[in-house]
Design a protein around this motif. Structure first.
Motif, mmCIF file in Angstrom:
data_model
loop_
_atom_site.group_PDB
_atom_site.id
_atom_site.type_symbol
_atom_site.label_atom_id
_atom_site.label_comp_id
_atom_site.label_asym_id
_atom_site.label_seq_id
_atom_site.Cartn_x
_atom_site.Cartn_y
_atom_site.Cartn_z
ATOM 1 N N THR A 70 5.388 -0.191 -5.896
ATOM 2 C CA THR A 70 5.056 -0.557 -4.619
ATOM 3 C C THR A 70 4.029 -1.213 -4.400
ATOM 4 O OG1 THR A 70 4.434 1.674 -4.224
ATOM 5 C CG2 THR A 70 6.752 1.354 -3.584
ATOM 6 N N ASN A 93 1.082 -2.188 -1.559
ATOM 7 C CA ASN A 93 0.465 -2.093 -0.400
ATOM 8 C C ASN A 93 0.236 -3.391 0.315
ATOM 9 O OD1 ASN A 93 -0.495 -1.230 2.186
ATOM 10 N ND2 ASN A 93 -2.086 0.076 1.340
ATOM 11 N N ALA A 135 -0.955 -4.001 3.579
ATOM 12 C CA ALA A 135 -1.865 -3.865 4.564
ATOM 13 C C ALA A 135 -3.169 -4.654 4.219
ATOM 14 C CB ALA A 135 -2.082 -2.339 4.915
ATOM 15 N N SER A 136 -3.741 -4.286 3.230
ATOM 16 C CA SER A 136 -5.034 -5.157 2.804
ATOM 17 C C SER A 136 -5.063 -6.709 2.956
ATOM 18 C CB SER A 136 -5.550 -4.674 1.436
ATOM 19 O OG SER A 136 -4.611 -4.801 0.638
ATOM 20 N N VAL A 186 -5.204 1.444 -4.325
ATOM 21 C CA VAL A 186 -5.727 0.082 -4.655
ATOM 22 C C VAL A 186 -7.134 -0.137 -4.285
ATOM 23 C CG1 VAL A 186 -5.634 -2.224 -3.696
ATOM 24 C CG2 VAL A 186 -3.491 -0.900 -3.509
#
Lengths: 140, 133
Positions: free
Chosen positions: A16, A18, A20-21, B2
């Motif tokens: 997955t 992310n 959003a960033s 991250v």
């Protein structure tokens, strides 16, 4: 002999990401560009040769009478003077210039006490009338 | 998990880069109200060359960040520029505010002529609504 088939238990890991960033960065850049953008107005230019009054009077090579447009202020009102004609508007000047031979070129003499607007308008009128050689003569 | 640190580094680096480059782009063209004229409408834009800005109050600036200069200083700057390039081949664009007096424009044009410049280009602002012929 019985071999029991071993059931391999494969672990499936879903990869997955992310997002959003990344969206944050994109919006940040977008906002920056919107804020910092300066709407530049489109510009153009008018090219003209330069000749001063001294050079003009000393120019013995010219063996013809140059066509001259004088931009002067009479009682604070700008006028375009060509020959004996005194014109108050740019359209009139353009019409008169269109009747003149364009191959000889035209001199634009601008009186010193006018806004730049009128000086360049005379150059523009000469260009619009088809004159390739427009010479700007600054007046004292 | 991250790691955000390199991403933030890159973002700030990009912001600094764009800020610096946009300042360079705006530096030579002062914010002036140029005469609203069509100009020559050449199909291909020409290289600007040396740009001389004349503000409405008659102040002469070569770039936005510069202090206004008088004619003597401009003459010195022109001689310095033309000693390298050669005045006859020099490309000069005079951007004069429409409200500025022609007294100042004429002084600058005469100075260019004395420096050996044969022709000059004068900046105009293309009207937003082109009038029908």
């Amino acid at each position: 002999m019985r071999f029991q088939k071993r059931r391999s238990r494969v672990r499936v890991d879903r990869l997955t990401m992310n997002l959003a960033s990344m969206i944050d960065v994109t919006f940040l850049l977008l906002v920056y560009f919107i804020v910092s953008t300066v709407m530049a107005r489109p510009e153009d230019q008018l090219t003209s040769a330069i000749q001063t009054r001294d050079a003009e009077s000393a120019g013995a090579e010219i063996d013809y009478q140059p066509q001259v447009v004088e931009v002067v202020a009479i009682d604070g009102v700008p006028f375009y003077v060509i020959g004996n004609r005194r014109l108050g508007d740019l359209a009139g000047l353009r019409r008169v210039l269109e009747d003149l031979p364009t191959e000889l070129g035209v001199f634009i003499r601008v009186s010193a006490d006018l806004p730049v607007d009128f000086a360049l308008a005379a150059v523009q009128a000469a260009r619009d009338a088809g004159f390739e050689q427009v010479t700007y003569v600054p007046q004292d | 998990m991250v790691e955000l640190t390199p991403m933030i580094d890159v973002v700030f680096l990009l912001i600094v880069f764009f800020m610096v480059t946009s300042e360079f782009a705006r530096d030579v063209r002062a914010d002036l109200e140029l005469p609203q004229l069509e100009g020559e409408q050449r199909p291909e834009p020409e290289e600007a060359g040396l740009i001389i800005n004349i503000r409405a109050d008659g102040a002469i600036v070569l770039s936005v960040s510069d202090e206004p200069m008088d004619l003597i200083e401009l003459g010195v700057r022109l001689r310095a520029v033309f000693s390298e390039e050669g005045a006859s081949e020099a490309r000069v664009l005079v951007r004069a505010d429409a409200r500025a007096s022609t007294t100042r424009l004429n002084e600058v044009v005469r100075l260019l002529h004395d420096a050996g410049v044969g022709s000059t280009r004068m900046g105009t602002e293309v009207p937003s609504e082109r009038s029908a012929p």
